[in-house]
Design an enzyme around this catalytic site. Structure first.
Site, mmCIF file in Angstrom:
data_model
loop_
_atom_site.group_PDB
_atom_site.id
_atom_site.type_symbol
_atom_site.label_atom_id
_atom_site.label_comp_id
_atom_site.label_asym_id
_atom_site.label_seq_id
_atom_site.Cartn_x
_atom_site.Cartn_y
_atom_site.Cartn_z
ATOM 1 N N TRP A 1 -21.047 15.070 10.273
ATOM 2 C CA TRP A 1 -19.981 14.783 9.319
ATOM 3 C C TRP A 1 -20.187 15.539 8.017
ATOM 4 O O TRP A 1 -21.275 15.547 7.447
ATOM 5 C CB TRP A 1 -19.946 13.299 8.986
ATOM 6 C CG TRP A 1 -19.386 12.446 10.072
ATOM 7 C CD1 TRP A 1 -18.852 12.863 11.247
ATOM 8 C CD2 TRP A 1 -19.333 11.031 10.070
ATOM 9 N NE1 TRP A 1 -18.444 11.786 11.988
ATOM 10 C CE2 TRP A 1 -18.736 10.642 11.290
ATOM 11 C CE3 TRP A 1 -19.707 10.042 9.169
ATOM 12 C CZ2 TRP A 1 -18.506 9.319 11.628
ATOM 13 C CZ3 TRP A 1 -19.496 8.720 9.509
ATOM 14 C CH2 TRP A 1 -18.891 8.366 10.727
ATOM 15 N N GLU B 1 -5.832 -3.851 -1.122
ATOM 16 C CA GLU B 1 -6.230 -5.023 -0.349
ATOM 17 C C GLU B 1 -7.307 -5.857 -1.037
ATOM 18 O O GLU B 1 -7.629 -6.958 -0.601
ATOM 19 C CB GLU B 1 -6.751 -4.574 1.029
ATOM 20 C CG GLU B 1 -5.677 -4.073 1.978
ATOM 21 C CD GLU B 1 -5.336 -2.588 1.819
ATOM 22 O OE1 GLU B 1 -5.641 -2.019 0.751
ATOM 23 O OE2 GLU B 1 -4.768 -2.000 2.754
ATOM 24 N N LYS C 1 -15.348 16.626 10.854
ATOM 25 C CA LYS C 1 -16.308 16.447 11.958
ATOM 26 C C LYS C 1 -16.657 17.811 12.526
ATOM 27 O O LYS C 1 -15.977 18.348 13.385
ATOM 28 C CB LYS C 1 -15.708 15.533 13.019
ATOM 29 C CG LYS C 1 -15.447 14.147 12.460
ATOM 30 C CD LYS C 1 -14.811 13.226 13.477
ATOM 31 C CE LYS C 1 -14.313 11.972 12.773
ATOM 32 N NZ LYS C 1 -12.972 12.107 12.193
ATOM 33 N N THR D 1 0.871 -1.183 0.000
ATOM 34 C CA THR D 1 0.000 0.000 0.000
ATOM 35 C C THR D 1 0.908 1.233 0.000
ATOM 36 O O THR D 1 2.099 1.135 0.298
ATOM 37 C CB THR D 1 -0.890 0.039 1.249
ATOM 38 O OG1 THR D 1 -0.029 0.120 2.389
ATOM 39 C CG2 THR D 1 -1.752 -1.201 1.376
HETATM 40 P P1 ADP Z 1 -3.277 3.120 -1.107
HETATM 41 O O1 ADP Z 1 -3.142 4.541 -1.586
HETATM 42 O O2 ADP Z 1 -3.253 2.973 0.391
HETATM 43 O O3 ADP Z 1 -2.447 2.110 -1.818
HETATM 44 P P2 ADP Z 1 -5.338 2.260 -2.741
HETATM 45 O O4 ADP Z 1 -4.638 2.730 -3.961
HETATM 46 O O5 ADP Z 1 -5.501 0.840 -2.498
HETATM 47 O O6 ADP Z 1 -4.711 2.820 -1.463
HETATM 48 O O7 ADP Z 1 -6.700 3.060 -2.645
HETATM 49 C C1 ADP Z 1 -7.797 2.626 -1.909
HETATM 50 C C2 ADP Z 1 -8.666 3.776 -1.475
HETATM 51 O O8 ADP Z 1 -8.950 4.687 -2.547
HETATM 52 C C3 ADP Z 1 -10.035 3.321 -1.035
HETATM 53 O O9 ADP Z 1 -10.026 2.801 0.257
HETATM 54 C C4 ADP Z 1 -10.852 4.607 -1.166
HETATM 55 O O10 ADP Z 1 -10.698 5.444 -0.057
HETATM 56 C C5 ADP Z 1 -10.248 5.260 -2.374
HETATM 57 N N1 ADP Z 1 -11.099 4.955 -3.520
HETATM 58 C C6 ADP Z 1 -10.928 4.014 -4.458
HETATM 59 N N2 ADP Z 1 -11.943 4.020 -5.350
HETATM 60 C C7 ADP Z 1 -12.808 4.979 -4.955
HETATM 61 C C8 ADP Z 1 -14.082 5.474 -5.432
HETATM 62 N N3 ADP Z 1 -14.661 4.978 -6.525
HETATM 63 N N4 ADP Z 1 -14.669 6.469 -4.734
HETATM 64 C C9 ADP Z 1 -14.087 6.994 -3.647
HETATM 65 N N5 ADP Z 1 -12.909 6.578 -3.145
HETATM 66 C C10 ADP Z 1 -12.279 5.585 -3.782
#
Ligand code: ADP
Length: 591
Positions: free
Chosen positions: A476, A358, A471, A213
């Protein structure tokens, strides 16, 4: 008479029972079988890549398979064994594609490394994964030189470039401080290798690929995909209600192969025999436009910012991209302004997607339906700004603070949890037990950290990351909704909302805007800092009154700040933590 060897005892809620096993062949498909299939049955379909050498390369699945077999033989010669981690640090290109298949195919683990991470993070994940070799695009070698002395597990580097373009790698060998350290050219390595290879029979759960990640909070965490999870993810994702990929489709992942396997597209395309277009380092408007036209791309995948930039380029140069039918957008919420611009200016359907590292990553998608043909633009855009519905295999649910399921009415928010065969059950060598939560029936869910609503028709919408929601006085405010509302204003090119400290309401929203066109700041001798200009004040008022027509009054930002650019994470998302740290006291200091 029942064949007893065909029965197995299990324990059910009503006691022990014998179940009868199916009698089908135990040959689950694995990663090399995807490419073997494409090479045999769609042998002349192409993989087209923009190369860092500067040209566009095109070859068939049959040629790709031959080179993957050569690479598998070469990996054995290097002494790579089942379970070894082999890192890649590369753009989307055919050589990276070959690494994906050969490394996983011999039973080793392809560890994709994100070059946009900070040096310390790259060092951390290579040490954490204990990579044995690194396959690296020449342009990323300089990222490794300063950290190489610390990378004691790494025995050598293979440079992904033509022999004639091979850079001088003397510095790397010196930096490694290991007498046996090797730096090889990829093509030279392949040249000496045979092109027949017998793939080992691996249990379906064998680890295939490791992706970390982005580590926006704490150290990056490793997610270890298996052959089975990867093939299942590809099966589900190519369906008509998902990405809709067939042998006829020309697909271009503009999401990088160094992060979550370009959303699985290198596997999905091979499974379908689709034409695969890999844009290399050309993610900007002109480069994308050229490749789209060259390959007649139909389906593209990427995060919203890529498309906003491409649209700006097309508009400024009066260009169209008529071959493109669909743009899959995920990684962040799809802004209505983007949905509308793609639809009205180019007749392109924005296919919304939600997923995360994940979840391999695709989990929910909002495919086009017949019902949409009879909807007004606004009704259709409303669906396209959700995150879609789960694919078969993925279960999603929203829960309240007390672990109770929240009503699916499109309004009630809850913590989004997910489960399924391509959702992780543990992080790699990291204890993160609090990310996995049991429901009242004893089912385990992965807690995504997202806050979401689900409507009566099962469409999911991410309201915010739990840590980003503002918040205000116990209520929210969704930073995503406020950003998307701002993006609909004609002078807003990018928007970012954070919650900052407020004496009365705990937190209030602060909006950052990258204006388009940029503001012309006036500097004055006694004020080295740019002054708040007339132009800025007028734009602020215009954005505030525009927002007042889009969101509740108490959602309106307490201030708007104009910036030339916003900080982004290694995966191109807004880096809100940096802004929050810097501006946390902003409203208090303004008083
Ligand atoms: P990281 O940056 O930790 O590697 P990822 O690339 O796996 O994370 O991104 C996952 C996160 O991106 C999700 O948990 C969510 O918050 C955001 N995300 C992904 N798709 C969408 C969507 N369609 N709408 C809003 N948020 C999104």
């Amino acid at each position: 008479m029942m064949n007893r060897s065909n029965a197995q005892s299990i324990t059910t809620s009503s006691g022990d029972a014998d179940i009868i096993m199916g009698q089908m062949m135990p040959c689950p498909p694995n990663i090399p079988s995807l490419l073997e299939y494409a090479a045999h049955h769609h042998s002349t379909q192409r993989i087209i890549s923009r190369r860092l050498e500067g040209d566009i390369h095109s070859y068939s699945y049959r040629d790709a398979y031959r080179r993957v077999c050569q690479l598998a033989n070469a990996l054995h010669t290097l002494g790579v064994k089942v379970g070894d981690r082999i890192g890649t640090l590369a753009w989307n290109g055919y050589r990276h594609f070959e690494c994906y298949y050969a490394i996983s195919g011999i039973g080793a683990i392809c560890h994709t490394i994100n070059p946009r991470l900070y040096g310390e993070q790259i060092e951390y994940i290579i040490r954490h994964a204990e990579d044995e070799y690194l396959f690296v695009d020449a342009c990323f070698l300089n990222l490794l030189t300063p950290i190489l002395p610390q990378l004691s597990s790494v025995k050598g580097i293979i440079v992904l470039i033509d022999e004639s373009h091979m850079p001088d790698t003397h510095d790397l060998i010196i930096a490694s401080k290991q007498s046996s350290f090797i730096v090889l050219n990829y093509e030279a390595l392949l040249n000496g290798a045979g092109s027949d290879f017998n793939w080992p029979t691996l249990p379906p759960d064998t680890a295939a690929c490791l992706c970390y990640t982005s580590g926006t909070t704490g150290n990056p965490k490793g997610v270890l995909y298996s052959h089975f999870s990867t093939v299942m993810h590809a099966y589900a994702s190519r369906n008509p209600d998902a990405l809709n990929v067939s042998a006829d489709t020309v697909v271009m992942p503009v999401v990088p192969m160094y992060h979550v396997c370009a959303w699985g597209m290198p596997y999905i395309a091979a499974m379908a025999g689709a034409t695969l277009v890999l844009p290399g380092d050309g993610m900007d408007g002109p480069a994308l436009y050229e490749l789209i036209e060259y390959a007649k791309v139909e389906l593209m995948l990427g995060v919203p910012t890529v498309w906003l930039r491409l649209l700006e380029y097309l508009e400024e140069n009066h260009l169209q991209i008529p071959s493109v039918k669909t743009v899959g957008v995920g990684g962040a919420a799809s802004p209505k302004a983007l949905v509308e611009a793609l639809d009205k200016q180019h007749g392109i359907y924005l296919l919304p997607i939600w997923g995360m590292t994940e979840t391999s990553p695709l989990a929910t998608l909002g495919a086009r339906t017949k019902a949409m043909e009879n909807m007004s633009d606004d009704e259709r855009y409303h669906i396209q700004t959700t995150a879609g519905k789960p694919m078969f295999g993925i279960e999603i649910e929203i829960f309240d603070d007390n672990n109770h399921v929240v009503t699916h009415d499109g309004k009630s928010r809850g913590f989004l949890r997910v489960r399924g065969p391509w959702v992780l059950r543990d992080y790699y060598k990291t204890d993160k037990a609090n990310a996995f939560i049991e429901d009242a029936h004893g089912n385990e869910w992965f807690d995504t950290g997202d806050i979401a609503v689900i409507d009566e028709n099962s469409y999911l919408k991410i309201v915010d990351r739990a840590k980003d929601v503002v918040k205000s006085g116990g209520e929210w405010i969704s930073s995503i909704d406020l950003e998307n509302a701002a993006l609909e204003h004609e002078s807003v090119s990018e928007a970012c909302v954070i919650g900052v400290k407020h004496v009365k309401w705990d937190e209030r929203p602060l909006l950052f805007v990258v204006p388009h066109p940029p503001l012309t700041h006036k500097q004055s001798a006694d004020h080295p800092e740019p002054q708040v200009s007339e132009q800025e004040l007028t734009l602020k008022e215009s954005i505030q009154s525009f927002l007042a027509t889009k969101v509740a009054k108490w959602w309106l930002p307490d201030d708007i700040l104009f910036v030339n650019e916003l900080p982004h994470t290694a995966t191109g998302k807004l880096q809100k933590r940096t802004l929050r740290d810097q501006y946390w006291e902003y409203l208090i200091q303004q008083k």
